[in-house]
Design a protein around this motif. Sequence first.
Motif: not given
Lengths: 252, 378
Positions: B98, B102, B110
């Motif tokens: 993640r 992101f 997110q």
Amino acid sequence: MDAVLSGPPAIVLDKVNKWYGALHVLRDVSLTVTEKERVVVCGPSGSGKSTMIRCINRLETHQEGRIIVDGTELTDDLRTLDTIRRDVGMVFQSFNLFPHLTILENCTLAPIWVRKMPKAEAEALAMSYLERVKIPEQAKKYPGQLSGGQQQRVAIARALCMQPKIMLFDEPTSALDPEMIKEVLDTMIGLADTGMTMVCVTHEMGFARQVAHRVVFMDMGEIVESGPPGELFENPKTDRLKLFLSQILRGH
Amino acid sequence: MSDAGIHVPTAARTQTVVASAGLVAWARLNLFGSWWSTAVTLLLGYIILRVVAGVVEWGLIHAIWTVPYSATGIADTAICQVAKGTGACWAVLTDKYRLILFGRYPYAEQWRPAIVVLLFIGLYIVSGMRRFWRKELLVVWVVVLAAIGILMGGGVFGLSDITEDYWGGLPITLILATFGAAFSFPLAVLVALGRRATKLPAVKLLCVLYVEIIRGVPLIAVLFMASVMFPLFMPAGINVDKLLRAQIAFILFAGAYLAEVIRGGLQALPAGQAEAADALGLSYWKKTAFIILPQALRLVIPPLVNTFIGFFKDTSLVLIIGIFDLLTMGKVALSDPPWQSFSTEVYLGLAAVYIAFCFAMSKYSRSLERDLNRARDR
């Protein structure tokens, strides 16, 4: 050079001169084509005949003299250029169909976008001309799927769809296989019968005899002789035309 | 494989044998045709098997997918350290994916960049389908790109305001690539046309200068100029943000290269096409839109896509001006002490993402080429 028919002039070339750099390609060319007249232009290659015909719709620009088409003098003004190109159709040696468009789209593009004709009307018009050149069944195909003769007939139909007053033909049969020349010439003869004003660069002397009111012989950028086909072919006055005719006849 | 001493045309023989007996006969003929050919086949086969087996062993059989976490939430990578060399530690990706995808976007928010990535992919798919090639597609693009801006930045519709400093990872890469393509392509078309405008010498000169100057400078230099020098020239108080500056630099850079590709297509077109359009009375822009560009662009699909793929990957260069794209986030993830020694796994993961996008582009370009040419040559 005087017209054979009497009537208002459709095309007037008055002492037109053109150079490519130092090369003098058109020398004091003067020619008047009256409405409904059919003129065949012949001459050896490099004689300036294609250049002259391309000056009439300003695919080439001339440097001296005046060209008046349908009462409008050709200048750099874009509006007069648009008017003239709308009224003057042209057929090329290499067909120049648009390969990414269908036959029907080739024929309707200009009427829709230049003449602002509704699509349905443009398609109906295109079909009527495709019928006249005897290939309505090919309308949905692409140019690459047609024979050379068929492509050239489409090119004629495409030009006619703009409903021009004058048609220019620049060696329309020179890129064709011999067996396809006749179908294109027949189409042009059919067009001649409708009374269209035509200027045609060609070496097809049979066609000239049958259709032309007048034959213009060009050599080295100038008009050497002109007159009715019978007269010109039977009694050439200049050595240059005699030589040209003997070369043409030997080739046939 | 050479068949020493046999002079029967191999192709002809192969065809008949394949037709009659299939794969086994083909292998016998082409792989085991002579003792030399057999030896090479066996040697190469052995090497390929060893490599494939090694990769499978390292990447799948001995791979470690998760690691335990300490009470404070710090990953305990001891088992990965032990397995190093024999098994891949994919746990670094399961732990950090993640962050890589992101960036430093707030964790709880997110889902927003996740939707943005899906919107981008959806936009690519829809734009790729020829039946959607209509004017409405332009509206779709504007709407989707606006939605992407709102999702990322927030500040409206109850979405919390998240400044660009927190943007990162895949959305940055896709934003740079997509906006870059969307704006550089029309720019490139105009420049390519301008370079051929012999009747407008000023326009032509401007286009030539633009292309030659941009092509003569490295992309990194253009990015530096955009990020460091550009603000110096702006009047005080006017502040164009860093991402936008990088985006403009990309558009200008890609535009110059694409323009040359498109110019190649324009030059390849026979002059008769333009003459026929002129003779029919089509204006310059109608001639260009209906006759010239459709044919010229079709001719240059392969180099065009080549350029697009190149620029997709070049977006990773923004790391030097402090923008956190996908590749940069991979480096950031690796700066976490427990994971520092697992760069191979991270870079393989990143490579997979880049390959997925680039491969999709090249596959698409080939199918597009085939479709467009089928209509024409059939």
